[in-house]
Design a protein around this motif. Sequence first.
Motif, PDB file in Angstrom:
ATOM      1  N   PRO A 161      85.629   4.337  33.110  1.00 11.01           N
ATOM      2  CA  PRO A 161      85.375   5.198  34.269  1.00 11.01           C
ATOM      3  C   PRO A 161      84.160   6.109  34.131  1.00 11.01           C
ATOM      4  CG  PRO A 161      87.722   5.124  33.812  1.00 11.01           C
ATOM      5  CD  PRO A 161      87.050   4.390  32.696  1.00 11.01           C
ATOM      6  N   GLU A 162      83.949   6.684  32.940  1.00  7.18           N
ATOM      7  CA  GLU A 162      82.814   7.599  32.763  1.00  7.18           C
ATOM      8  C   GLU A 162      81.484   6.906  33.028  1.00  7.18           C
ATOM      9  OE1 GLU A 162      85.292   7.174  30.711  1.00  7.18           O
ATOM     10  OE2 GLU A 162      86.289   9.139  30.600  1.00  7.18           O
ATOM     11  N   VAL A 163      81.390   5.636  32.660  1.00  3.54           N
ATOM     12  CA  VAL A 163      80.166   4.874  32.908  1.00  3.54           C
ATOM     13  C   VAL A 163      80.100   4.432  34.368  1.00  3.54           C
ATOM     14  CG1 VAL A 163      78.894   2.783  32.298  1.00  3.54           C
ATOM     15  CG2 VAL A 163      80.011   4.133  30.508  1.00  3.54           C
ATOM     16  N   MET A 164      81.219   3.980  34.909  1.00  2.00           N
ATOM     17  CA  MET A 164      81.243   3.546  36.309  1.00  2.00           C
ATOM     18  C   MET A 164      80.812   4.671  37.240  1.00  2.00           C
ATOM     19  SD  MET A 164      81.826   0.964  38.282  1.00  2.00           S
ATOM     20  CE  MET A 164      81.501   0.971  40.046  1.00  2.00           C
ATOM     21  N   ARG A 165      81.193   5.885  36.915  1.00  3.49           N
ATOM     22  CA  ARG A 165      80.876   7.009  37.799  1.00  3.49           C
ATOM     23  C   ARG A 165      79.403   7.376  37.792  1.00  3.49           C
ATOM     24  NH1 ARG A 165      86.289   9.054  36.477  1.00  3.49           N
ATOM     25  NH2 ARG A 165      85.456  10.193  34.679  1.00  3.49           N
ATOM     26  N   THR A 166      78.598   6.769  36.910  1.00  5.67           N
ATOM     27  CA  THR A 166      77.155   7.015  36.965  1.00  5.67           C
ATOM     28  C   THR A 166      76.503   6.278  38.121  1.00  5.67           C
ATOM     29  OG1 THR A 166      76.591   5.191  35.448  1.00  5.67           O
ATOM     30  CG2 THR A 166      77.071   7.337  34.459  1.00  5.67           C
ATOM     31  N   VAL A 167      77.208   5.316  38.711  1.00  5.16           N
ATOM     32  CA  VAL A 167      76.714   4.649  39.929  1.00  5.16           C
ATOM     33  C   VAL A 167      77.090   5.545  41.108  1.00  5.16           C
ATOM     34  CG1 VAL A 167      76.835   2.588  41.374  1.00  5.16           C
ATOM     35  CG2 VAL A 167      77.049   2.382  38.879  1.00  5.16           C
ATOM     36  N   PRO A 168      76.123   6.118  41.821  1.00  2.00           N
ATOM     37  CA  PRO A 168      76.457   7.106  42.854  1.00  2.00           C
ATOM     38  C   PRO A 168      77.533   6.673  43.851  1.00  2.00           C
ATOM     39  CG  PRO A 168      74.133   7.227  42.383  1.00  2.00           C
ATOM     40  CD  PRO A 168      74.665   6.068  41.581  1.00  2.00           C
ATOM     41  N   PRO A 169      77.500   5.455  44.417  1.00  2.00           N
ATOM     42  CA  PRO A 169      78.574   5.082  45.353  1.00  2.00           C
ATOM     43  C   PRO A 169      79.779   4.446  44.667  1.00  2.00           C
ATOM     44  CG  PRO A 169      76.870   3.414  45.428  1.00  2.00           C
ATOM     45  CD  PRO A 169      76.424   4.444  44.428  1.00  2.00           C
ATOM     46  N   HIS A 170      80.129   4.929  43.463  1.00  6.71           N
ATOM     47  CA  HIS A 170      81.196   4.297  42.681  1.00  6.71           C
ATOM     48  C   HIS A 170      82.524   4.282  43.428  1.00  6.71           C
ATOM     49  CE1 HIS A 170      82.846   8.303  41.529  1.00  6.71           C
ATOM     50  NE2 HIS A 170      81.582   8.670  41.524  1.00  6.71           N
ATOM     51  N   GLU A 171      82.858   5.377  44.105  1.00  6.74           N
ATOM     52  CA  GLU A 171      84.151   5.425  44.786  1.00  6.74           C
ATOM     53  C   GLU A 171      84.201   4.425  45.937  1.00  6.74           C
ATOM     54  OE1 GLU A 171      86.898   8.653  47.225  1.00  6.74           O
ATOM     55  OE2 GLU A 171      85.579   9.370  45.619  1.00  6.74           O
ATOM     56  N   GLU A 172      83.098   4.304  46.665  1.00 11.37           N
ATOM     57  CA  GLU A 172      83.057   3.327  47.765  1.00 11.37           C
ATOM     58  C   GLU A 172      83.245   1.911  47.231  1.00 11.37           C
ATOM     59  OE1 GLU A 172      79.487   3.710  50.104  1.00 11.37           O
ATOM     60  OE2 GLU A 172      79.496   5.894  49.885  1.00 11.37           O
ATOM     61  N   LEU A 173      82.626   1.624  46.096  1.00 13.47           N
ATOM     62  CA  LEU A 173      82.711   0.269  45.541  1.00 13.47           C
ATOM     63  C   LEU A 173      84.128  -0.059  45.079  1.00 13.47           C
ATOM     64  CD1 LEU A 173      79.390   0.241  43.486  1.00 13.47           C
ATOM     65  CD2 LEU A 173      79.870  -1.099  45.540  1.00 13.47           C
ATOM     66  N   ILE A 174      84.785   0.879  44.400  1.00 12.33           N
ATOM     67  CA  ILE A 174      86.142   0.618  43.915  1.00 12.33           C
ATOM     68  C   ILE A 174      87.116   0.514  45.091  1.00 12.33           C
ATOM     69  CG2 ILE A 174      88.006   1.407  42.421  1.00 12.33           C
ATOM     70  CD1 ILE A 174      85.472   0.510  40.972  1.00 12.33           C
ATOM     71  N   GLN A 175      86.925   1.346  46.088  1.00  8.21           N
ATOM     72  CA  GLN A 175      87.773   1.242  47.280  1.00  8.21           C
ATOM     73  C   GLN A 175      87.588  -0.115  47.935  1.00  8.21           C
ATOM     74  OE1 GLN A 175      87.301   4.397  50.134  1.00  8.21           O
ATOM     75  NE2 GLN A 175      88.926   3.632  51.461  1.00  8.21           N
ATOM     76  N   ALA A 176      86.344  -0.593  47.988  1.00  9.66           N
ATOM     77  CA  ALA A 176      86.075  -1.914  48.561  1.00  9.66           C
ATOM     78  C   ALA A 176      86.753  -3.007  47.749  1.00  9.66           C
ATOM     79  CB  ALA A 176      84.568  -2.163  48.632  1.00  9.66           C
ATOM     80  N   MET A 177      86.752  -2.882  46.411  1.00 15.00           N
ATOM     81  CA  MET A 177      87.398  -3.887  45.568  1.00 15.00           C
ATOM     82  C   MET A 177      88.902  -3.945  45.823  1.00 15.00           C
ATOM     83  SD  MET A 177      85.375  -3.422  41.929  1.00 15.00           S
ATOM     84  CE  MET A 177      86.256  -4.766  41.107  1.00 15.00           C
ATOM     85  N   CYS A 178      89.478  -2.835  46.241  1.00 17.93           N
ATOM     86  CA  CYS A 178      90.915  -2.810  46.529  1.00 17.93           C
ATOM     87  C   CYS A 178      91.267  -3.534  47.827  1.00 17.93           C
ATOM     88  CB  CYS A 178      91.416  -1.367  46.566  1.00 17.93           C
ATOM     89  SG  CYS A 178      91.462  -0.581  44.936  1.00 17.93           S
TER      90      CYS A 178
END
Length: 497
Positions: A161-178
């Motif tokens: 998660p700490e690395v994933m959150r360096t991508v600015p739209p990380h939350e949008e991407l994970i929500q999309a994966m769901c």
Amino acid sequence: MSRLIVVSNRVAPIQEGKPAAGGLAIGVLDALKETGGVWFGWSGEIVGEASAPVIEKRGNVTYATVGLTRRDYDQYYRGFSNATLWPTFHYRNDLSRFDREEYAGYARVNAGLAAKLKALIEPDDIIWVHDYHLLPFAQECRALGIKNPIGFFLHIPFPVPEVMRTVPPHEELIQAMCSYDIVGFQTQADQQSFVDYIERGKFGHATDDGMVQGFGRMLKVGAYPIGIYPDAIAKAAEQFSNRKPVKSLRDALRGRKLIMSVDRLDYSKGLAERFQAFERLLLNAPGWHGRVSLVQIAPPTRSDVQTYQRIRQNLEGEAGRINGRFAQLDWTPIQYLNRKYDRNLLMALFRLSQVGYVTPLRDGMNLVAKEYVASQDPADPGALVLSQFAGAADQLPGALIVNPFDLSQMSEALERALSMPLAERQARHADMMAPLRENNLSVWRDSFLSDLRSVATAASMTQKTVKQVAEAKPEARSEVKPDAKSGAKPRPAKVSG
């Protein structure tokens, strides 16, 4: 049986009579030929303007390909996919960059591809989407009203998660994966990183049966390690051992031992560190001078990206420096070949070598490691030196596992592999071939598709129940009695997907 729709960034070129090059292509084609279906994605061509998919049918497989405009290629492919997601997912945040316009292009191309696919889908189809280029694809499909079961498989690592959150739209991407019904990863560590992001961000939670409730949806999350067909590879390696390039290399070695490496030219592969560890072997064990050669084959990739141009220049410089330091009139320590070879020929070159040298800094699986093992002669097999950060390390217990950031450890592993007794090599090879056969490419494909079809079956049953209730007569519906404890009317059980 329902059709399978495969969606990937690239559709493997159709070459009549020739095998598909990579594991993904082989597994996908096998699955499509069994059930019939569609392979949809980018043709690899840059076009002046977007157009409808080009349809080509071979047997019961339909290939539907689209071109990308120069703008789409630059923003979606070169930009967000390969300048942001690829380095970040391989833990190279120092090489990652983010540009809002490129991210907008990534979202736009995913939406456009979903719209083009919609016209090709039938109600009973199941959809299998591949890799990081298409993280939001299911979300775009849902927005278009596509209700088919959709599964996703990530071929590269998924970062913590700490690395994933360096991508600015990380939350949008994970929500999309769901929005997918199943999300599959190469390893349990990658799976856990995804679950950790959901749970630590308080976006949902996981259950003991592999289900995740994330962003208000239920989906299955699992590890599906991709495999190979080891016996087919062994056969090809033996058959191609008498080809001219293999004979030429055998003659040129003149009895020297061979260390063999094959990788795409990419910073995630740890090629510079690999050369430097070999240099350290020659420094610390001068008895190997003139007795061992390293052949590194690194086909160019993304040659229009400046970062990859620098990698090539750096490796050419390192190979030249090491050769200049140690070479003799009749011996060149490193042969660095920046070109592509036929896959079957590579298997024969693996069989010729005494050591397989596979040390990526980070890799989702790394099929080269598995192919090296499968290519060996069981009577006189080579030894495998393998990075602990390759997904394959979990499945190859007979490999010499190394940390690719520790040059001394890699150097020592090379020397041990070169000196390993026959009996130990045979035992290690047998220990690795067993799991390769047990978890071959068909197992990867079939286990994922079985889970995806289970989602389809569950969804179909749910829709049938809802329809029956809706069509029931008013007097039948009025006979449903309240629950004795809560007073609420009982509801059909919620089914994931």
